[in-house]
Design a protein around this motif. Structure first.
Motif, PDB file in Angstrom:
ATOM      1  N   THR A 230      12.293 -55.395 -33.237  1.00  0.00           N
ATOM      2  CA  THR A 230      10.917 -55.329 -33.731  1.00  0.00           C
ATOM      3  C   THR A 230      10.265 -56.710 -33.728  1.00  0.00           C
ATOM      4  OG1 THR A 230      11.485 -53.417 -35.116  1.00  0.00           O
ATOM      5  CG2 THR A 230       9.477 -54.615 -35.668  1.00  0.00           C
ATOM      6  N   ALA A 306      10.047 -49.856 -26.045  1.00  0.00           N
ATOM      7  CA  ALA A 306      11.145 -48.971 -25.627  1.00  0.00           C
ATOM      8  C   ALA A 306      12.464 -49.392 -26.265  1.00  0.00           C
ATOM      9  CB  ALA A 306      11.262 -48.966 -24.100  1.00  0.00           C
ATOM     10  N   ARG A 309      12.531 -48.240 -29.877  1.00  0.00           N
ATOM     11  CA  ARG A 309      12.802 -46.807 -29.965  1.00  0.00           C
ATOM     12  C   ARG A 309      14.268 -46.505 -29.673  1.00  0.00           C
ATOM     13  NH1 ARG A 309       7.417 -44.440 -26.790  1.00  0.00           N
ATOM     14  NH2 ARG A 309       5.932 -44.805 -28.509  1.00  0.00           N
ATOM     15  N   GLN A 310      14.829 -47.221 -28.729  1.00  0.00           N
ATOM     16  CA  GLN A 310      16.246 -47.018 -28.423  1.00  0.00           C
ATOM     17  C   GLN A 310      17.118 -47.377 -29.623  1.00  0.00           C
ATOM     18  OE1 GLN A 310      17.754 -49.597 -25.382  1.00  0.00           O
ATOM     19  NE2 GLN A 310      19.647 -48.453 -25.123  1.00  0.00           N
ATOM     20  N   ARG A 312      16.228 -47.377 -32.754  1.00  0.00           N
ATOM     21  CA  ARG A 312      16.021 -46.392 -33.812  1.00  0.00           C
ATOM     22  C   ARG A 312      16.812 -45.113 -33.521  1.00  0.00           C
ATOM     23  NH1 ARG A 312       9.478 -47.175 -34.718  1.00  0.00           N
ATOM     24  NH2 ARG A 312       9.645 -49.070 -36.038  1.00  0.00           N
ATOM     25  N   ALA A 313      16.868 -44.731 -32.258  1.00  0.00           N
ATOM     26  CA  ALA A 313      17.663 -43.553 -31.903  1.00  0.00           C
ATOM     27  C   ALA A 313      19.141 -43.785 -32.191  1.00  0.00           C
ATOM     28  CB  ALA A 313      17.455 -43.212 -30.426  1.00  0.00           C
TER      29      ALA A 313
END
Length: 440
Positions: A230, A306, A309-310, A312-313
Motif C-alpha cells: 500500500t 494489483a 489486491r494480490q 489482500r487475497a
C-alpha cells in the motif's frame, strides 16, 4: 540486512580507439586508456565508478517491512516445527502403548491358559463315557477352548513382534532387536483434570496449539505485506554508492578541422586542433559518492493496485486457513475428550466385570474340586472361565484406550507428550491424581 551495503573491491582497465562524439556534438578521434583499482570497479571516461565500492540498491519499503515479515515467518516456522515435534512424540507414545497393550494381552492370555488347563484337567477327570456323555462333551469343549486360546497366544506373540518393530521404526532403531517394555504396570494415566469442562479445554487449545500459533503468525505476515504494497509508491528506492581508489590514464584527441564535411571522418592527417595528453599516467586517488532516491509508480499505479489486491487475497487465504485449523483443533479436542471419558467409564465397568468373573470362577472351581460334578456342573466352570478371560482382555483394552485418548487429548491441547515427565513444567490444564496402577 537490506540496509547493509555490499562491498566491492576490484580493478578495471579501459581502452578505446576511434571516433567519439562530445556532448556538444563534435566528433573526435580519440585514443584513450584508463585504469582504476580500489573499492569498486569500472570507472570509464568522465563518469562515476559504475560498480561502487560500498553499494546500497534497495527499495526502502522492503527495508522497513521485510524484517517484520521475516519475524512472523520465523514464528510460523517455529510453531510448525513444534507441531511436527508434538505429532512425532504422539506417534511414539501411541506405538509404545500399542506394544504395552500387546504384551499385556499376551500375559492375560497366558494367565487364562493356566485357568483353562485346570478346568480341562478337572473335566477330563470326571468325564467317563460310561458314566455320562454330557461330562465327556464338557471335557471336549474345554480342550477345544484351550486350543483356541493357544492359537490366540500365537496371534498375540505376532502382535507383540509387529508392535515392537513399529516402535523401533519410530525410534530409528534396529528392528531386528526386539524391544520390550519390561515389567511396566499398565496404569490409568490421567494428564487432564476430568472436571475441566469441554469449553475450557477448547479455550486452552486455541491459546496453546502450535498449528493455530503458526496460522496466526502467517496472518500477521500477510497483514504486513498488505501495508508494504500500500505504501510502496510513497517510499523511494535508495541507490547509494561510495568508492575510493586510484585512477589514471591518458588520451590523444583530435577534433574535426574546419572545412571538413560532416559526412566524412577525419583521418588524423592535418592540423591537430585537439589537445594531446600523455597516453598513460597521472594516476592518483579519487573518491566518488553517489546518492539517488527514486519514487516509482508501477504501470502508472495500476501495477501497485494489483499487488495490493494480490496481498489482500493472500491475507484472506491465511485467515480462512486459520479458521479451518481452528475447526480441526476443536474436532480433535472434542473427539479425544469424549473418547477419554467413555474409556474411563469402560474401565470402571470392566473392573467390576473382572471382579465378578473372578469370584464366580473361583467359587465354581472350589465347588467342583470339593464336591465334584454333583455340586457344580463343569459347563458352569467353563463358562465362568471364558467370561473371566474375556473380562481381563476387555479391561486391558479399556486401559490402553484411555491412556491413548489421554495422550491424544494432551497433544490436542497443544502440549508435547514429553511434558508430563518434566518436573519443572506443568501441562496446560492441571493433571488429576492418577488412581493406583493396574498390573498385568
Amino acid at each position: 540486512a537490506l540496509l547493509i551495503p555490499d562491498v566491492n573491491v576490484g580493478t578495471s582497465y579501459d581502452l578505446h580507439n576511434g571516433p567519439l562524439q562530445g556532448s556538444i556534438g563534435i566528433i573526435r578521434k580519440t585514443d584513450r586508456q584508463s585504469v582504476y583499482y580500489g573499492m569498486g570497479a569500472y570507472a570509464v571516461a568522465p563518469g562515476t565508478v559504475s560498480i561502487p565500492g560500498l553499494w546500497i540498491d534497495v527499495p526502502l519499503t522492503d527495508a522497513l517491512f521485510e524484517p517484520l515479515v521475516a519475524r512472523n515467518v520465523v514464528a510460523n516456522r517455529r510453531a510448525a516445527a513444534q507441531a511436527t515435534n508434538n505429532q512425532v512424540l504422539l506417534e511414539v507414545a501411541t506405538a509404545y502403548l500399542a506394544l504395552l497393550g500387546a504384551e499385556g494381552r499376551l500375559a492375560v492370555i497366558r494367565q487364562s491358559e493356566a485357568d483353562f488347563r485346570e478346568v480341562v484337567r478337572l473335566t477330563a477327570a470326571w468325564a467317563k463315557p460310561a458314566v455320562s456323555l454330557i461330562r465327556d462333551a464338557d471335557a471336549r469343549r474345554a480342550e477345544a477352548d484351550l486350543k483356541q486360546l493357544q492359537l490366540e497366544e500365537m496371534k498375540a506373540q505376532e502382535d507383540v513382534a509387529v508392535a515392537a518393530a513399529d516402535l523401533s521404526r519410530l525410534l530409528n532403531l534396529d528392528p531386528s532387536v526386539r524391544l520390550q517394555t519390561g515389567d511396566v504396570p499398565i496404569q490409568v494415566v490421567q494428564f487432564v483434570d476430568p472436571n475441566e469442562p469441554l469449553p475450557r479445554l477448547l479455550e486452552i487449545a486455541a491459546r496453546y496449539r502450535p498449528e493455530l500459533l503458526a496460522a496466526a503468525a502467517n496472518i500477521r505476515a500477510n497483514q504486513v505485506r498488505v501495508r508494504q504494497e500500500t505504501v510502496r509508491p510513497l517510499i523511494p528506492l535508495l541507490w547509494a554508492g561510495f568508492s575510493a581508489g586510484d585512477f589514471g590514464g591518458g588520451a590523444v584527441a583530435i577534433e574535426n578541422p574546419p572545412g571538413v564535411p560532416p559526412s566524412g571522418l577525419f583521418d588524423g592527417i592535418g592540423q591537430p586542433n585537439g589537445r594531446t595528453t600523455p597516453k598513460f599516467g597521472n594516476i592518483s586517488s579519487r573518491v566518488d559518492v553517489d546518492v539517488m532516491a527514486i519514487w516509482t509508480m508501477q504501470n502508472f499505479g495500476l501495477g501497485n493496485l494489483a499487488l495490493v489486491r494480490q496481498r489482500r487475497a493472500q491475507l484472506g487465504q491465511a485467515e480462512a486457513q486459520r479458521l479451518a485449523v481452528l475447526n480441526q483443533v476443536a474436532l480433535e479436542v472434542s473427539e479425544a475428550y469424549n473418547r477419554s471419558a467413555e474409556s474411563f467409564r469402560s474401565i470402571l465397568v470392566e473392573r467390576r466385570n473382572v471382579q465378578e468373573a473372578t469370584e464366580g470362577f473361583q467359587r465354581d472351581l472350589k465347588s467342583i474340586i470339593s464336591g465334584g460334578p454333583r455340586v457344580a456342573r463343569p459347563i458352569e466352570v467353563l463358562d465362568n472361565t471364558e467370561r473371566l478371560a474375556k473380562a481381563r482382555q476387555d479391561l486391558l483394552a479399556a486401559l490402553i484406550n484411555f491412556d491413548r485418548a489421554q495422550f491424544q487429548l494432551f497433544v490436542a491441547l497443544g502440549q508435547p507428550p514429553n511434558l508430563v515427565v518434566a518436573e519443572d513444567n506443568a501441562p496446560a490444564s492441571r493433571p488429576a491424581e492418577p488412581p493406583p496402577p493396574e498390573k498385568k
